[in-house]
Design an enzyme around this catalytic site. Structure first.
Site, mmCIF file in Angstrom:
data_model
loop_
_atom_site.group_PDB
_atom_site.id
_atom_site.type_symbol
_atom_site.label_atom_id
_atom_site.label_comp_id
_atom_site.label_asym_id
_atom_site.label_seq_id
_atom_site.Cartn_x
_atom_site.Cartn_y
_atom_site.Cartn_z
ATOM 1 N N HIS A 163 0.820 -1.218 0.000
ATOM 2 C CA HIS A 163 0.000 0.000 0.000
ATOM 3 C C HIS A 163 0.849 1.261 0.000
ATOM 4 O O HIS A 163 2.013 1.250 0.405
ATOM 5 C CB HIS A 163 -0.936 0.018 1.220
ATOM 6 C CG HIS A 163 -0.208 0.160 2.536
ATOM 7 N ND1 HIS A 163 0.451 -0.894 3.145
ATOM 8 C CD2 HIS A 163 -0.008 1.231 3.343
ATOM 9 C CE1 HIS A 163 0.999 -0.471 4.278
ATOM 10 N NE2 HIS A 163 0.752 0.822 4.427
ATOM 11 N N ASP A 205 0.524 4.932 1.813
ATOM 12 C CA ASP A 205 -0.245 5.408 2.960
ATOM 13 C C ASP A 205 -1.289 6.455 2.556
ATOM 14 O O ASP A 205 -0.982 7.412 1.838
ATOM 15 C CB ASP A 205 0.684 6.033 4.010
ATOM 16 C CG ASP A 205 1.485 4.980 4.751
ATOM 17 O OD1 ASP A 205 1.011 3.826 4.837
ATOM 18 O OD2 ASP A 205 2.568 5.302 5.257
ATOM 19 N N HIS A 232 4.626 0.147 0.335
ATOM 20 C CA HIS A 232 5.359 -0.646 1.318
ATOM 21 C C HIS A 232 4.470 -1.746 1.888
ATOM 22 O O HIS A 232 3.249 -1.741 1.708
ATOM 23 C CB HIS A 232 5.949 0.234 2.424
ATOM 24 C CG HIS A 232 4.944 1.087 3.129
ATOM 25 N ND1 HIS A 232 4.510 2.283 2.620
ATOM 26 C CD2 HIS A 232 4.280 0.913 4.293
ATOM 27 C CE1 HIS A 232 3.626 2.821 3.447
ATOM 28 N NE2 HIS A 232 3.458 2.008 4.472
ATOM 29 N N ARG A 270 5.906 6.492 14.256
ATOM 30 C CA ARG A 270 5.987 7.121 12.934
ATOM 31 C C ARG A 270 5.439 8.531 12.937
ATOM 32 O O ARG A 270 4.454 8.832 13.607
ATOM 33 C CB ARG A 270 5.264 6.269 11.892
ATOM 34 C CG ARG A 270 3.774 6.322 11.952
ATOM 35 C CD ARG A 270 3.158 5.252 11.080
ATOM 36 N NE ARG A 270 3.135 5.611 9.680
ATOM 37 C CZ ARG A 270 2.047 6.045 9.050
ATOM 38 N NH1 ARG A 270 0.913 6.165 9.693
ATOM 39 N NH2 ARG A 270 2.096 6.337 7.773
HETATM 40 O O1 LIG Z 1 5.277 -1.240 10.795
HETATM 41 C C1 LIG Z 1 5.815 -1.086 9.694
HETATM 42 O O2 LIG Z 1 6.872 -1.611 9.406
HETATM 43 C C2 LIG Z 1 5.171 -0.186 8.660
HETATM 44 C C3 LIG Z 1 3.718 -0.055 8.898
HETATM 45 C C4 LIG Z 1 3.071 0.859 7.917
HETATM 46 O O3 LIG Z 1 2.491 0.441 6.964
HETATM 47 C C5 LIG Z 1 3.171 2.309 8.113
HETATM 48 O O4 LIG Z 1 3.755 2.756 9.091
HETATM 49 O O5 LIG Z 1 2.649 3.040 7.270
HETATM 50 FE FE LIG Z 2 1.785 2.096 5.706
#
Ligand SMILES: O=C(O)CCC(=O)C(=O)O
Ligand SMILES: [Fe+2]
Length: 282
Positions: free
Chosen positions: A98, A100, A258, A273
């Site tokens: 996906h 984001d 990702h 994040r």
């Molecule tokens: O936890 C992760 O490695 C990435 C998760 C994810 O898709 C994001 O943080 O947008």
């Molecule tokens: Fe993500």
């Protein structure tokens, strides 16, 4: 600073950089930004960065997004906690390819993700270069999709696990968004294949006679959409990153997808994040 490419297609590790320095050092920040546009994902190890500095670094790219589902950290507003606990079910929505927030009118520009805690093995994250995926498409497909637009909805992905009431409330706040199937990167001018797990259907497929797709004598819009979404699954466009505590990934969300690999047994995996507000894809 040393720049070490991780593949021939996408991703580089920055060695000998303290990301916190880039909060105040314009030269360093601009260098990192340039490398991000070039490599699409940057990786750093051993970043003993404070939460406020993590947020301050991400803020240099622009305002930070809120997240409708995940809580932000009490020490650092804007920092979203993605914590996986052993008592939670293993299935999570990040293990689908996906980009984001394409269910928003303005999907994120990018993200700065730090690992706080991770399993001893497993729980890697992968990224795919969607500018390269576009570039490698057959010419006939490029012509076919040049003016196509598509509908994006959070319901086609993580909402499947949401209770109905919560889902309806979120839908009222975030109605479906429509984006071009091929977007142009606002900074590099690259063309990017812009469909992913949130894409439900084309919205103007009928406006042009489409060329024959694959072996199918009676090609359908769904076949084409599946084919395009499947381009992110091609290993030649990908990089895979093994986390350690205090590893950081910075990605350009406009030109990548990702996938957080869900291959580890019940354990703690803590990620934090900061997502940067993006602009309207064109
Ligand atoms: O936890 C992760 O490695 C990435 C998760 C994810 O898709 C994001 O943080 O947008
Ligand atoms: Fe993500």
């Amino acid at each position: 600073m040393r720049v070490e490419p991780l593949t021939c297609s996408i991703g580089a590790e920055l060695v000998g950089v303290n990301l916190a320095d880039a909060v105040h050092d314009d030269g360093l920040f601009n260098e990192i930004k340039g490398l991000l546009l070039q490599n699409k994902v940057l990786f750093l190890r051993d970043q003993d960065i404070s939460r406020p500095d993590h947020v301050a670094f991400a803020r240099r790219f622009g305002a930070l997004e809120d997240h409708p589902m995940a809580p932000t950290h009490p020490e650092a507003p804007g920092l979203v906690q993605i914590y996986k606990r052993p008592d939670q079910p293993i299935d999570r929505y990040e293990n689908a390819w996906h980009t984001d927030g394409t269910w928003r009118e303005t999907p994120a520009l990018g993200c700065v993700l730090r690992c706080v805690e991770c399993p001893p093995v497993g729980g890697d994250t992968m990224w795919a270069n969607m500018a390269l995926a576009y570039e490698k498409l057959p010419q006939a497909i490029k012509q076919q999709i040049e003016d196509l637009r598509a509908n994006h909805s959070f319901e086609s992905s993580f909402a499947a696990a949401m209770p109905l009431e919560q889902r309806l409330a979120m839908k009222a706040q975030y109605p479906d968004a429509e984006h071009p199937v091929v977007r142009t990167h606002p900074e590099t001018g690259e063309k990017i294949l812009f469909v992913n797990a949130f894409t439900t259907h084309f919205t103007n497929y009928h406006t042009k006679e489409r060329v024959r797709f694959g072996q199918d004598a009676n090609p359908g819009a769904n076949d084409l959409l599946r084919y395009l979404i499947g381009q992110a699954y091609i290993p030649e466009y990908q990089v895979r990153w093994r986390w350690k505590p205090n590893s950081i990934a910075i990605w350009d969300n406009r030109s990548t997808q990702h996938y957080a690999v869900m291959d580890y047994p019940a354990c703690h995996r803590k990620m934090e994040r900061a997502a940067i507000v993006g602009d309207k894809p064109f």
